[in-house]
Design an enzyme around this catalytic site. Structure first.
Site, mmCIF file in Angstrom:
data_model
loop_
_atom_site.group_PDB
_atom_site.id
_atom_site.type_symbol
_atom_site.label_atom_id
_atom_site.label_comp_id
_atom_site.label_asym_id
_atom_site.label_seq_id
_atom_site.Cartn_x
_atom_site.Cartn_y
_atom_site.Cartn_z
ATOM 1 N N HIS A 55 0.852 -1.182 0.000
ATOM 2 C CA HIS A 55 0.000 0.000 0.000
ATOM 3 C C HIS A 55 0.894 1.240 0.000
ATOM 4 C CE1 HIS A 55 0.513 -0.906 4.399
ATOM 5 N NE2 HIS A 55 0.992 0.321 4.321
HETATM 6 C C1 T46 Z 1 2.996 0.205 6.955
HETATM 7 C C2 T46 Z 1 3.571 -1.136 7.255
HETATM 8 C C3 T46 Z 1 5.054 -1.126 7.384
HETATM 9 C C4 T46 Z 1 -4.471 -0.442 13.447
HETATM 10 O O1 T46 Z 1 -5.599 -0.642 13.945
HETATM 11 N N1 T46 Z 1 -3.725 0.636 13.840
HETATM 12 C C5 T46 Z 1 -2.484 0.877 13.330
HETATM 13 O O2 T46 Z 1 -1.833 1.864 13.729
HETATM 14 C C6 T46 Z 1 -1.967 -0.015 12.336
HETATM 15 C C7 T46 Z 1 -0.587 0.239 11.720
HETATM 16 C C8 T46 Z 1 -2.727 -1.074 11.949
HETATM 17 N N2 T46 Z 1 -3.957 -1.290 12.505
HETATM 18 C C9 T46 Z 1 -4.750 -2.459 12.096
HETATM 19 C C10 T46 Z 1 -5.329 -2.341 10.693
HETATM 20 C C11 T46 Z 1 -5.400 -3.789 10.235
HETATM 21 O O3 T46 Z 1 -6.603 -4.370 10.660
HETATM 22 O O4 T46 Z 1 -3.897 -3.601 12.061
HETATM 23 C C12 T46 Z 1 -4.249 -4.458 10.994
HETATM 24 C C13 T46 Z 1 -3.049 -4.754 10.119
HETATM 25 O O5 T46 Z 1 -2.664 -3.545 9.444
HETATM 26 P P1 T46 Z 1 -2.055 -3.545 7.980
HETATM 27 O O6 T46 Z 1 -2.749 -4.566 7.141
HETATM 28 O O7 T46 Z 1 -2.055 -2.142 7.472
HETATM 29 O O8 T46 Z 1 -0.559 -4.060 8.262
HETATM 30 P P2 T46 Z 1 0.727 -3.988 7.335
HETATM 31 O O9 T46 Z 1 1.792 -4.719 8.043
HETATM 32 O O10 T46 Z 1 0.421 -4.426 5.945
HETATM 33 O O11 T46 Z 1 1.111 -2.437 7.263
HETATM 34 C C14 T46 Z 1 1.588 -1.780 8.412
HETATM 35 C C15 T46 Z 1 1.054 -0.363 8.460
HETATM 36 O O12 T46 Z 1 -0.368 -0.359 8.381
HETATM 37 C C16 T46 Z 1 1.584 0.479 7.328
HETATM 38 O O13 T46 Z 1 1.401 1.829 7.656
HETATM 39 O O14 T46 Z 1 3.601 1.008 6.268
HETATM 40 O O15 T46 Z 1 3.004 -1.752 8.404
#
Ligand code: T46
Length: 139
Positions: A55
């Protein structure tokens, strides 16, 4: 943010204070990184072969640190791509807004520490690559 390129995403050396009992690295927002820190999160217990990210963010600045182990970050600004390997806790990768990122090849036990400039806002995410290319191409 639309105009940011992968060349704006740079490795920042962090301090490393030695002690006979180990090391400590200190990061201060707007002191040794170019943004205030509003949020910290970390990725861990990542199963072998799994990727994260895929993303972009519209406004968010981040510093990614391999607090333990190693992983690779693919950066893509819509025109150019590069892969950055992170494997030291005293170096961070600055990821500016408007960059598509994918995190991959996590070593066993890797921890990706993320210092972020803003609180969590779902509306800041661009999770479709088509939407990302449109975002980058609109003036
Ligand atoms: C990034 C990479 C390196 C929250 O509720 N609060 C938060 O602050 C974050 C970061 C995530 N979440 C929830 C949202 C989703 O349900 O945690 C779950 C997993 O998040 P996401 O699919 O976005 O995870 P990654 O590892 O793909 O991405 C994360 C960060 O979202 C993003 O900003 O750059 O780590």
């Amino acid at each position: 943010m639309k105009k940011n390129s992968i060349y704006d995403c740079v490795i920042l050396p962090l301090c490393k204070i030695h002690n006979r009992a180990g090391n400590i690295t200190v990061v201060e927002g707007s002191v040794n990184i170019p943004f205030n820190i509003e949020r910290i999160y970390y990725l861990y217990d990542i199963p072998g072969g799994e990727d994260r990210g895929a993303h972009a963010h519209k406004e968010l600045n981040q510093l990614l640190v391999a607090a333990s182990g190693s992983f690779n970050v693919l950066l893509n600004d819509g025109q150019n791509k590069k892969i950055v390997s992170l494997n030291r806790p005293d170096y961070g990768l600055l990821v500016v807004p408007g960059i598509w990122r994918e995190l991959m090849e996590f070593s066993s036990g890797a921890i990706c520490l993320v210092l972020a400039s803003k609180i969590y806002l779902q509306g800041d995410y661009i999770r479709s690559y088509d939407d990302f290319t449109k975002f980058k191409n609109v003036d």
